[in-house]
Design an enzyme around this catalytic site. Structure first.
Site, PDB file in Angstrom:
ATOM      1  N   GLU A   1       0.135 -23.413   0.298  1.00  0.00           N
ATOM      2  CA  GLU A   1      -0.614 -24.032  -0.805  1.00  0.00           C
ATOM      3  C   GLU A   1      -0.051 -23.636  -2.160  1.00  0.00           C
ATOM      4  O   GLU A   1       0.098 -24.460  -3.057  1.00  0.00           O
ATOM      5  CB  GLU A   1      -2.108 -23.651  -0.728  1.00  0.00           C
ATOM      6  CG  GLU A   1      -2.882 -24.380   0.360  1.00  0.00           C
ATOM      7  CD  GLU A   1      -2.731 -23.756   1.731  1.00  0.00           C
ATOM      8  OE1 GLU A   1      -2.159 -22.640   1.828  1.00  0.00           O
ATOM      9  OE2 GLU A   1      -3.173 -24.363   2.729  1.00  0.00           O
TER      10      GLU A   1
ATOM     11  N   HIS B   1     -14.401 -24.215   4.686  1.00  0.00           N
ATOM     12  CA  HIS B   1     -14.353 -25.680   4.711  1.00  0.00           C
ATOM     13  C   HIS B   1     -15.522 -26.290   3.940  1.00  0.00           C
ATOM     14  O   HIS B   1     -15.849 -27.462   4.141  1.00  0.00           O
ATOM     15  CB  HIS B   1     -14.369 -26.196   6.158  1.00  0.00           C
ATOM     16  CG  HIS B   1     -13.164 -25.795   6.951  1.00  0.00           C
ATOM     17  ND1 HIS B   1     -13.209 -25.488   8.283  1.00  0.00           N
ATOM     18  CD2 HIS B   1     -11.866 -25.658   6.586  1.00  0.00           C
ATOM     19  CE1 HIS B   1     -12.001 -25.165   8.716  1.00  0.00           C
ATOM     20  NE2 HIS B   1     -11.167 -25.259   7.699  1.00  0.00           N
TER      21      HIS B   1
END
Lengths: 387, 328
Positions: free
Chosen positions: B60, B129
């Site tokens: 990322e 999440h």
């Protein structure tokens, strides 16, 4: 130049390690010159002209003179900070000369020569040291972190190594957009420990953008020596893990540096990216906030002095009959005069006012910034009342 | 006008920009063949090729960092972070490089990058999440933050983000991706980033919200109107940096009461900034303390997080009633 290095041992440094440049063949370090400036290395002399060699030498000398003056300006309280260059002049000069002017350069902390080699003025360089409103970065960065779009020189992020992927990304974009520019980044041995080094090498290996990554291995990341930075004995070979071509070069040998960089640059379509490890040594302090007496033995610096890039280049030029003491004396006087003019010019420039810090946060300002600005301007006078 | 889900609207916005601007590229993990784990970019690599819709390594920070470099050179990279629970590795690159370069380089360069962050809870995703990362990015400078929650806003505001000359973080409403379908007019003008929208006019109390909770808050407002005759004005903030102070202050001057609702945890949540701004600009109009209905300062639990961590309708309703009853 004695000011940065005349020190007495006060700490508990490790035993000095031998100079790797004295074992260039064994350590696979590309080299043209030996310590006495003789052509006696493992790659051939690029046979630069007298004019080109004078440019190299005079720029290295100028950088050393700027470094000396900048150090004194910091120590006398006229500027807030200094990042010494002593001993590392060859890398920035020879590498920059191997590129085209339209190529992008992302800096580390010590590359003042790029600014001058690409035609920007000594006056504006000193303006940056003083944080003047007129210099391109508008007084926002610490002294030495110069950069300017007009010469495709991007000032460093202070988080060392964080800009490695920016160089790879810019090169990748140039490739995708069909630009002619190649991108080169200078970074230090400490930066190679950061995650961004991994990211940049990994992406560069996969996408093969036109990028050259120059690891200026000066032996020390502030107080941390190489054997505490990495378990392997060199940085170049890390490129193998990523499919990135790599080469080690004598970082105090401008002829070898020029040869290696020019080869990587001119053959970039064939080679893809190259990781160059330039093996050099930081003779001075990390910054003006450092004290090497605590961690480094003066004897280690003494071992490196014969390998000083300016000394070796001067011996090479003397052997060619291109340089002598009278030229040396004239050059030193010229540089002192030029630097004094630049200091005088910089000291007369404006410092940024409180409003200018609100510029350039966004392309267009917003109510939040405008409200904060209006309040600060209404509450402060020009210049701090806390002095 | 076409009916689209939020997901389809985001896909259509990216397709439009890829088609009309050669500088736009998409970068992310698994975004090519599969179209990302949510399928947001489905079909785009086939249509625009692997150099425009780029599958990246699992990194990322590296994705964000390379996008910064591409943007410096003049491209408009659109980065997908798979879940905003994974975005924190990018904070230095986004906040302290991308969002700072214009300023630190003296205004000579810009970084027109977009970071798409699938955010918010509601899919039983557990801690990583179900994340709301806005406060980490709001406490800085040089980046805009938006939170569209309808198909029309998803389409229009993503286009606005891609065209913006500065970095923009887009908090995408994961729980609404496929569950919310609505009309999208692709011919509407590109909106200005920084404007809120009054979702339901009301006279008694202002409920300020953003993200998927906007829809729950409107439902609560409708039921409070019928059951308790409380007329709630619901404002969808839509843009956090900058936020639309004028719309908020006008509403509070009318209602005298403000409840701020978000699913990020309470301490240093974005509601704190709104509350501070409102009390300094509309102190004389306030008839009750400003209330915040937020997540607690604990992580989001897989099993009960969607029910008790994210403010549910009971909690939103309770917060509004409490504020109504707290009038001085």
């Amino acid at each position: 130049m004695s000011t940065q290095t005349d020190k007495k041992f006060t700490g508990n440094p490790r035993e000095p390690v031998p100079v790797p440049l004295s074992r260039a063949n064994e350590l696979d370090i590309r080299q043209v010159l030996d310590s006495e400036g003789n052509v006696n290395g493992n790659i051939s002399d690029p046979n630069l002209s007298e004019e080109e060699m004078r440019k190299f030498y005079e720029m290295m000398m100028l950088v050393r003179a700027i470094d000396d003056r900048g150090w004194k300006l910091q120590r006398s309280g006229r500027i807030a900070f200094w990042i010494p260059i002593l001993g590392q002049e060859a890398v920035q000069v020879a590498v920059t000369c191997a590129l085209d002017d339209h190529d992008w350069i992302f800096r580390a902390h010590r590359e003042l020569a790029v600014w001058l080699l690409r035609g920007n003025s000594l006056e504006m360089m000193f303006a940056q040291f003083y944080g003047a409103e007129q210099e391109p970065l508008r007084g926002r960065r610490l002294p030495c972190l110069i950069g300017s779009r007009d010469i495709n020189l991007i000032s460093s992020t202070t988080q060392v190594g964080a800009s490695l992927p920016h160089a790879v990304g810019a090169a990748w974009a140039a490739k995708l957009k069909g630009g002619k520019e190649k991108v080169l980044i200078f970074f230090g041995d400490g930066s190679a420990s950061r995650g961004e080094f991994h990211s940049a090498m990994n992406f560069a290996g996969i996408h093969q953008p036109p990028v050259i990554m120059v690891c200026v291995n000066n032996g020390w990341a502030v107080t941390t020596p190489l054997d505490r930075q990495t378990a392997v004995d060199n940085f170049a070979s890390k490129g193998d893990s990523y499919g990135v071509r790599n080469v080690r070069v004598d970082g105090n040998d401008p002829l070898a540096l020029y040869t290696v960089t020019k080869d990587a640059h001119d053959n970039i379509e064939k080679y893809g990216p190259t990781l160059i490890e330039a093996v050099t040594f930081r003779l001075g302090y990390h910054t003006s906030s450092d004290n090497p007496d605590l961690y480094r033995h003066e004897q280690e610096c003494e071992l490196w002095r014969p390998w000083d890039p300016i000394r070796r280049t001067r011996l090479y030029m003397e052997n060619k009959g291109w340089w002598d003491q009278s030229k040396e004396d004239a050059l030193i006087t010229l540089h002192q005069d030029e630097i004094q003019t630049a200091v005088t010019s910089a000291e007369a420039m404006d410092i940024p006012g409180p409003a200018s810090q609100f510029d350039d946060v966004f392309a267009e300002t917003n109510w939040m910034l405008e409200e904060q600005k209006a309040r600060i301007l209404s509450e402060v006078s020009e210049g701090s009342s806390d002095d | 006008m076409t009916k689209m889900t939020v997901l389809e609207a985001l896909n259509a916005a990216m397709a439009h920009e890829l088609e009309h601007d050669p500088d736009v590229v998409l970068l992310g993990e698994d975004i090519g063949i599969a179209g990302g784990i949510f399928r947001t970019t489905q079909g785009l690599q086939n249509r625009f090729g692997k150099d425009r819709v780029i599958d990246t390594p699992l990194d990322e920070k590296g994705i964000a960092a390379h996008a910064v470099g591409m943007a410096l050179y003049g491209m408009k990279p659109v980065v997908e972070i798979q879940f905003s629970g994974f975005i924190h590795d990018c904070i230095e690159q986004v906040m302290f490089c991308g969002a700072k370069y214009r300023w630190v380089l003296g205004g000579e360069y810009s970084v027109p990058m977009t970071i798409r962050a699938p955010s918010f809870g509601g899919i039983m995703g557990g801690i990583w999440h179900s994340h709301s990362p806005e406060s980490y990015f709001a406490h800085g400078s040089g980046i805009k933050i938006i939170a569209p929650n309808t198909p029309q806003d998803a389409y229009s505001m993503l286009i606005a983000a891609i065209r913006d000359p500065d970095p923009v973080l887009v908090l995408e409403p994961v729980p609404l991706y496929r569950t919310l379908r609505g009309e999208v007019d692709v011919d509407l003008p590109v909106p200005e980033i920084g404007k809120a929208e009054i979702k339901r006019p009301g006279a008694d109390v202002t409920a300020l919200v953003y993200g998927p909770l906007t829809h729950k808050t409107v439902e609560v407002a409708e039921s409070l109107s019928k059951e308790k005759n409380i007329d709630v004005e619901v404002i969808d903030l839509k843009s956090l940096i900058p936020f639309d102070i004028d719309t908020i202050i006008s509403s509070v001057e009318k209602t005298g009461k403000l409840v701020i609702i978000h699913e990020a945890s309470q301490t240093m949540g974005f509601g704190a900034e709104i509350a501070a701004s409102v009390q300094s600009k509309a102190f004389g109009y306030l008839e009750a303390p400003i209330d915040r209905v937020c997540a607690p300062d604990v992580p989001h639990s897989y099993r009960v997080g969607d029910e008790f961590y994210i403010p549910n309708k009971d909690r939103i309703r309770a917060g509004i009633i409490k504020t109504m009853e707290a009038v001085y």
